[in-house]
Scaffold this active site. Structure first.
Site, PDB file in Angstrom:
ATOM      1  N   THR A 188      22.069  18.915  68.377  1.00 37.15           N
ATOM      2  CA  THR A 188      21.564  20.796  67.526  1.00 37.15           C
ATOM      3  C   THR A 188      20.800  20.347  66.105  1.00 37.15           C
ATOM      4  O   THR A 188      19.300  20.803  65.763  1.00 37.15           O
ATOM      5  CB  THR A 188      22.604  21.715  67.088  1.00 37.15           C
ATOM      6  OG1 THR A 188      23.234  22.232  68.339  1.00 37.15           O
ATOM      7  CG2 THR A 188      21.548  23.578  66.273  1.00 37.15           C
ATOM      8  N   CYS A 189      20.965  19.836  65.453  1.00 39.06           N
ATOM      9  CA  CYS A 189      20.682  19.076  64.374  1.00 39.06           C
ATOM     10  C   CYS A 189      19.505  18.071  64.340  1.00 39.06           C
ATOM     11  O   CYS A 189      18.152  18.885  64.080  1.00 39.06           O
ATOM     12  CB  CYS A 189      21.368  18.148  63.776  1.00 39.06           C
ATOM     13  SG  CYS A 189      21.605  17.036  61.700  1.00 39.06           S
ATOM     14  N   GLY A 202      21.173  37.986  58.193  1.00 38.24           N
ATOM     15  CA  GLY A 202      20.870  37.767  56.801  1.00 38.24           C
ATOM     16  C   GLY A 202      21.755  36.725  56.518  1.00 38.24           C
ATOM     17  O   GLY A 202      21.555  35.899  55.678  1.00 38.24           O
ATOM     18  N   TYR A 240      21.596  31.901  57.182  1.00 37.35           N
ATOM     19  CA  TYR A 240      21.446  30.394  56.473  1.00 37.35           C
ATOM     20  C   TYR A 240      20.371  30.790  57.628  1.00 37.35           C
ATOM     21  O   TYR A 240      18.836  31.040  56.965  1.00 37.35           O
ATOM     22  CB  TYR A 240      21.882  29.579  57.087  1.00 37.35           C
ATOM     23  CG  TYR A 240      23.312  28.990  56.421  1.00 37.35           C
ATOM     24  CD1 TYR A 240      22.946  27.822  55.612  1.00 37.35           C
ATOM     25  CD2 TYR A 240      24.470  29.832  56.765  1.00 37.35           C
ATOM     26  CE1 TYR A 240      24.232  27.521  54.866  1.00 37.35           C
ATOM     27  CE2 TYR A 240      26.292  28.990  56.279  1.00 37.35           C
ATOM     28  CZ  TYR A 240      25.193  27.681  54.988  1.00 37.35           C
ATOM     29  OH  TYR A 240      26.773  27.394  54.664  1.00 37.35           O
ATOM     30  N   GLU A 253      16.393  31.188  56.194  1.00 40.04           N
ATOM     31  CA  GLU A 253      15.388  29.778  55.950  1.00 40.04           C
ATOM     32  C   GLU A 253      14.194  30.310  56.534  1.00 40.04           C
ATOM     33  O   GLU A 253      12.973  29.359  55.909  1.00 40.04           O
ATOM     34  CB  GLU A 253      16.556  28.717  56.221  1.00 40.04           C
ATOM     35  CG  GLU A 253      17.151  28.600  55.612  1.00 40.04           C
ATOM     36  CD  GLU A 253      18.039  27.014  56.009  1.00 40.04           C
ATOM     37  OE1 GLU A 253      19.071  26.222  55.116  1.00 40.04           O
ATOM     38  OE2 GLU A 253      17.942  27.104  57.465  1.00 40.04           O
ATOM     39  N   ASP A 284      30.700  21.735  65.154  1.00 38.54           N
ATOM     40  CA  ASP A 284      30.528  23.658  65.891  1.00 38.54           C
ATOM     41  C   ASP A 284      31.958  24.075  67.613  1.00 38.54           C
ATOM     42  O   ASP A 284      32.057  25.009  67.008  1.00 38.54           O
ATOM     43  CB  ASP A 284      29.551  23.442  66.320  1.00 38.54           C
ATOM     44  CG  ASP A 284      29.224  23.379  64.714  1.00 38.54           C
ATOM     45  OD1 ASP A 284      28.952  22.726  63.389  1.00 38.54           O
ATOM     46  OD2 ASP A 284      27.374  24.447  65.266  1.00 38.54           O
ATOM     47  N   GLY A 342      28.437  15.317  65.882  1.00 37.36           N
ATOM     48  CA  GLY A 342      29.488  14.909  65.981  1.00 37.36           C
ATOM     49  C   GLY A 342      29.811  13.167  67.766  1.00 37.36           C
ATOM     50  O   GLY A 342      30.707  12.391  67.180  1.00 37.36           O
ATOM     51  N   CYS A 396      18.821  21.128  62.177  1.00 37.34           N
ATOM     52  CA  CYS A 396      17.952  20.913  60.505  1.00 37.34           C
ATOM     53  C   CYS A 396      16.911  19.884  59.931  1.00 37.34           C
ATOM     54  O   CYS A 396      15.851  20.335  59.096  1.00 37.34           O
ATOM     55  CB  CYS A 396      19.362  19.900  59.762  1.00 37.34           C
ATOM     56  SG  CYS A 396      21.617  20.518  60.569  1.00 37.34           S
ATOM     57  N   ARG A 431      25.627  36.395  52.867  1.00 36.30           N
ATOM     58  CA  ARG A 431      27.215  37.774  53.028  1.00 36.30           C
ATOM     59  C   ARG A 431      27.880  35.617  52.795  1.00 36.30           C
ATOM     60  O   ARG A 431      27.728  35.423  53.824  1.00 36.30           O
ATOM     61  CB  ARG A 431      27.256  37.508  53.952  1.00 36.30           C
ATOM     62  CG  ARG A 431      29.350  38.622  54.167  1.00 36.30           C
ATOM     63  CD  ARG A 431      29.759  39.463  55.218  1.00 36.30           C
ATOM     64  NE  ARG A 431      29.270  38.959  56.357  1.00 36.30           N
ATOM     65  CZ  ARG A 431      29.995  38.522  57.031  1.00 36.30           C
ATOM     66  NH1 ARG A 431      31.626  38.045  56.102  1.00 36.30           N
ATOM     67  NH2 ARG A 431      30.007  38.597  57.839  1.00 36.30           N
TER      68      ARG A 431
HETATM   69  P1  NDP Z   1      25.596  33.150  60.542  1.00 29.66           P
HETATM   70  O1  NDP Z   1      26.498  33.471  60.744  1.00 29.66           O
HETATM   71  O2  NDP Z   1      25.152  32.369  59.059  1.00 29.66           O
HETATM   72  O3  NDP Z   1      24.642  34.495  59.438  1.00 29.66           O
HETATM   73  C1  NDP Z   1      24.763  35.207  60.893  1.00 29.66           C
HETATM   74  C2  NDP Z   1      23.564  36.904  60.554  1.00 29.66           C
HETATM   75  O4  NDP Z   1      23.873  37.595  61.566  1.00 29.66           O
HETATM   76  C3  NDP Z   1      24.427  37.393  59.506  1.00 29.66           C
HETATM   77  O5  NDP Z   1      23.695  37.867  58.750  1.00 29.66           O
HETATM   78  C4  NDP Z   1      25.137  38.390  60.413  1.00 29.66           C
HETATM   79  O6  NDP Z   1      25.524  39.698  59.678  1.00 29.66           O
HETATM   80  C5  NDP Z   1      24.121  38.489  61.349  1.00 29.66           C
HETATM   81  N1  NDP Z   1      25.145  39.480  62.863  1.00 29.66           N
HETATM   82  C6  NDP Z   1      26.045  38.892  63.103  1.00 29.66           C
HETATM   83  N2  NDP Z   1      25.627  39.041  63.994  1.00 29.66           N
HETATM   84  C7  NDP Z   1      25.624  40.218  64.355  1.00 29.66           C
HETATM   85  C8  NDP Z   1      24.474  41.942  65.002  1.00 29.66           C
HETATM   86  N3  NDP Z   1      25.459  41.486  65.908  1.00 29.66           N
HETATM   87  N4  NDP Z   1      23.850  42.214  64.578  1.00 29.66           N
HETATM   88  C9  NDP Z   1      22.861  42.248  64.080  1.00 29.66           C
HETATM   89  N5  NDP Z   1      23.340  41.030  62.626  1.00 29.66           N
HETATM   90  C10 NDP Z   1      24.425  40.313  63.506  1.00 29.66           C
HETATM   91  O7  NDP Z   1      24.801  32.484  61.415  1.00 29.66           O
HETATM   92  P2  NDP Z   1      23.103  31.448  61.564  1.00 29.66           P
HETATM   93  O8  NDP Z   1      22.770  31.689  63.269  1.00 29.66           O
HETATM   94  O9  NDP Z   1      22.208  32.365  60.529  1.00 29.66           O
HETATM   95  O10 NDP Z   1      23.417  30.153  61.164  1.00 29.66           O
HETATM   96  C11 NDP Z   1      24.686  29.566  62.039  1.00 29.66           C
HETATM   97  C12 NDP Z   1      25.401  28.688  61.574  1.00 29.66           C
HETATM   98  O11 NDP Z   1      24.522  27.657  61.975  1.00 29.66           O
HETATM   99  C13 NDP Z   1      25.414  29.263  59.863  1.00 29.66           C
HETATM  100  O12 NDP Z   1      26.874  29.628  60.488  1.00 29.66           O
HETATM  101  C14 NDP Z   1      25.439  27.379  59.521  1.00 29.66           C
HETATM  102  O13 NDP Z   1      26.965  26.872  59.732  1.00 29.66           O
HETATM  103  C15 NDP Z   1      25.020  27.067  60.064  1.00 29.66           C
HETATM  104  N6  NDP Z   1      23.540  26.617  59.916  1.00 29.66           N
HETATM  105  C16 NDP Z   1      23.228  25.671  58.546  1.00 29.66           C
HETATM  106  C17 NDP Z   1      22.098  25.500  57.869  1.00 29.66           C
HETATM  107  C18 NDP Z   1      22.153  24.848  56.687  1.00 29.66           C
HETATM  108  O14 NDP Z   1      23.141  23.853  55.896  1.00 29.66           O
HETATM  109  N7  NDP Z   1      21.432  24.895  55.721  1.00 29.66           N
HETATM  110  C19 NDP Z   1      21.283  26.105  58.168  1.00 29.66           C
HETATM  111  C20 NDP Z   1      21.187  27.164  59.463  1.00 29.66           C
HETATM  112  C21 NDP Z   1      22.086  26.973  60.208  1.00 29.66           C
HETATM  113  P3  NDP Z   1      27.090  39.536  58.585  1.00 29.66           P
HETATM  114  O15 NDP Z   1      26.732  38.979  57.399  1.00 29.66           O
HETATM  115  O16 NDP Z   1      27.299  41.419  59.153  1.00 29.66           O
HETATM  116  O17 NDP Z   1      27.708  39.026  59.116  1.00 29.66           O
END
Ligand code: NDP
Length: 452
Positions: A42-43, A176, A178, A182, A303, A15, A48, A205
């Site tokens: 980050t990207c 669980g 992204y 991945e 972000d 950005g 990415c 989710r």
């Molecule tokens: P996400 O928000 O996708 O997932 C976070 C995960 O961690 C969820 O499964 C969540 O569970 C879990 N979680 C959160 N807090 C806790 C906790 N305290 N204890 C245990 N589990 C927890 O985040 P990511 O870190 O995977 O990625 C960050 C962001 O980066 C993404 O949202 C996306 O925007 C971006 N990204 C995009 C990609 C792409 O476009 N291909 C690739 C990588 C990142 P719950 O579901 O229950 O909340």
């Protein structure tokens, strides 16, 4: 009042770099940018780009076994992590150089140090220098969030995964989303024994239920041990690596424990709250559609605003900001119907509403096909492709498209154009198929599998 610059950008990621380049290069503004880490953000440096290169690396064993099925005398070799890591590092250094060159060409002054905001028109660099600007843009992105638990220090995050000293034989991935999903596929593809622990009932989710089930089944079929409904109680160093205790009683040792439990905006200590910019619950900077904060001279993109946390959105936000503020060409970066892909194996591509979301809005028809694609079926592969359209029963508009397939990221980009244009199911139907392809199923889905 005169200022040192028209714009000071804090953060050299997707950005910030786009905003700086457009403001300076296209609109002739005097721009400075501060980045405390490596240029590209980050990207490019820890997201990415290195992730996708690891996806490519992890696909080699499948390519070899497929080649054998197609008659080639191909044999899997040994994956050499230090060799790959060295090449990866060289590529990131090249890209970082390209970003710097772009900024230099646009005439942007770069400060390789941290900057914080001290008043609505002044930033202070880590070396104490104060610089004034008519506008300040916060583009500091986010960082991994790891919850507190016993043994937290033994876990790594996506920041460290690209620099692991040795390739791990046994990996526990927590989360669980992204990144967790991945990296479960990447590290498994590269040869690690992978357990993925997720607290919820199903990974990914937010994505369409049927699609996420499809991905999870395929990951399990490949041998990834996805344990839903489990949490980590603690980590401790053992004679045999890192001992993880899970709530489902599955206690065992790993070489690496990777936490991918979300990301939080980088706003700590940035000086925004003392200025009267209240931060959101996750520490994000609240902004209006133009990225403007409650202080008119301070804007934020990407972000750090915690809206749609994806690189292309940050780039658009930065571009719109620069055109609006410096180019007298106001426009708003549209965050609606943004497609995204999860680079699992198989990939998941999605745009628009999930079946569950669409059902809340009115009557829908669901069209879906699941099948073994020709290329993999010939090679004896078991992965099935899912092509799914969620259609509004009244307007016939395609509200959502969900694809689980090899190269789903590439496919969803094209489907997203049609969905964004407001295409109806009948528009899809009157498009003649490209044969033989996987994607032709999208235009040959005849009968709804469900109405709701
Ligand atoms: P996400 O928000 O996708 O997932 C976070 C995960 O961690 C969820 O499964 C969540 O569970 C879990 N979680 C959160 N807090 C806790 C906790 N305290 N204890 C245990 N589990 C927890 O985040 P990511 O870190 O995977 O990625 C960050 C962001 O980066 C993404 O949202 C996306 O925007 C971006 N990204 C995009 C990609 C792409 O476009 N291909 C690739 C990588 C990142 P719950 O579901 O229950 O909340």
């Amino acid at each position: 009042m005169t200022f040192d610059h028209d714009l000071f950008v804090i953060g050299g990621g997707s950005g910030g770099v786009r905003a700086a380049r457009i403001a300076a290069g296209e609109h002739g503004a005097s721009v400075a940018l501060a980045e405390q880490s490596r240029m590209g953000g980050t990207c490019v440096i820890r997201g990415c780009v290195p992730k996708k290169l690891m996806v490519f690396a992890s696909s080699a064993p499948d390519a070899v076994s497929e080649a054998r099925a197609y008659g080639w005398d191909a044999r899997p070799g040994r994956f050499d992590w230090p060799v790959f890591r060295g090449r990866l590092e060289a590529e990131l250094t090249r890209l970082e150089g390209a970003y710097r060159a772009t900024l230099a060409r646009a005439g942007v002054t770069v400060h390789d140090q941290r900057a914080v905001v001290v008043d609505p028109h002044t930033v202070e660099l880590a070396d104490g220098t104060r610089i004034t600007a008519r506008h300040i843009l916060i583009a500091t992105g986010g960082r991994p969030f790891v919850p507190d638990f016993p043994g937290r220090d033994l876990a790594i995050t996506s920041n460290e995964v690209f620099h692991m000293p040795e390739f791990p034989a046994r990996v526990l991935i927590v989360g669980g989303g992204y990144i967790a999903s991945e990296f479960a596929c990447i590290l498994h593809g590269l040869g690690a024994d992978v357990v993925q622990s997720y607290r919820g009932a199903q990974i990914l989710r937010g994505f369409d239920d049927e699609a996420r089930g499809h991905v999870a089944n395929a990951m399990r079929a490949r041998g990834i041990d996805i344990r839903c409904g489990t949490s980590v109680m603690g980590l401790e160093r053992s004679t045999d690596g890192i001992l993880a205790r899970l709530t489902d009683g599955h206690d065992r040792s790993y070489d690496v424990v990777l936490y991918a439990t979300g990301r939080v905006p980088n706003t700590a200590g940035l000086g925004l709250e003392p200025l009267g910019i209240p931060l959101g619950r996750n520490g994000q900077v609240p902004v209006d559609v133009h990225g403007q904060t409650v202080i008119p001279s301070i804007f934020a993109v990407g972000d750090v605003t915690d809206r749609v946390n994806l690189t292309p959105v940050a780039i658009r936000d930065g571009h719109a900001f620069a055109d609006t503020v410096f180019g007298a060409r106001p426009w708003v970066s549209d965050h609606d119907l943004v497609a995204s892909a999860v680079f699992t194996r198989p990939e998941l591509g999605a745009v628009g509403l999930t079946e569950e979301q669409a059902r809340e809005q009115g009557p829908i028809e669901v069209y879906a096909a699941a099948f073994r694609p020709m290329r993999q079926a010939f090679a004896g592969g078991e992965d099935r492709v899912l092509m799914k359209l969620v259609v509004c029963a009244d307007t016939r508009r395609v509200l959502g498209c969900h694809i689980v397939a090899p190269e789903a990221g590439e496919l969803i980009q094209l489907a997203a154009i049609a969905v964004k244009m407001g295409a109806t199911k009948e528009d899809f139907d009157r498009t003649v198929a490209v044969h033989p392809t996987m994607a032709e199923e999208l235009v040959t889905l005849r009968h709804p599998v469900r109405k709701a």
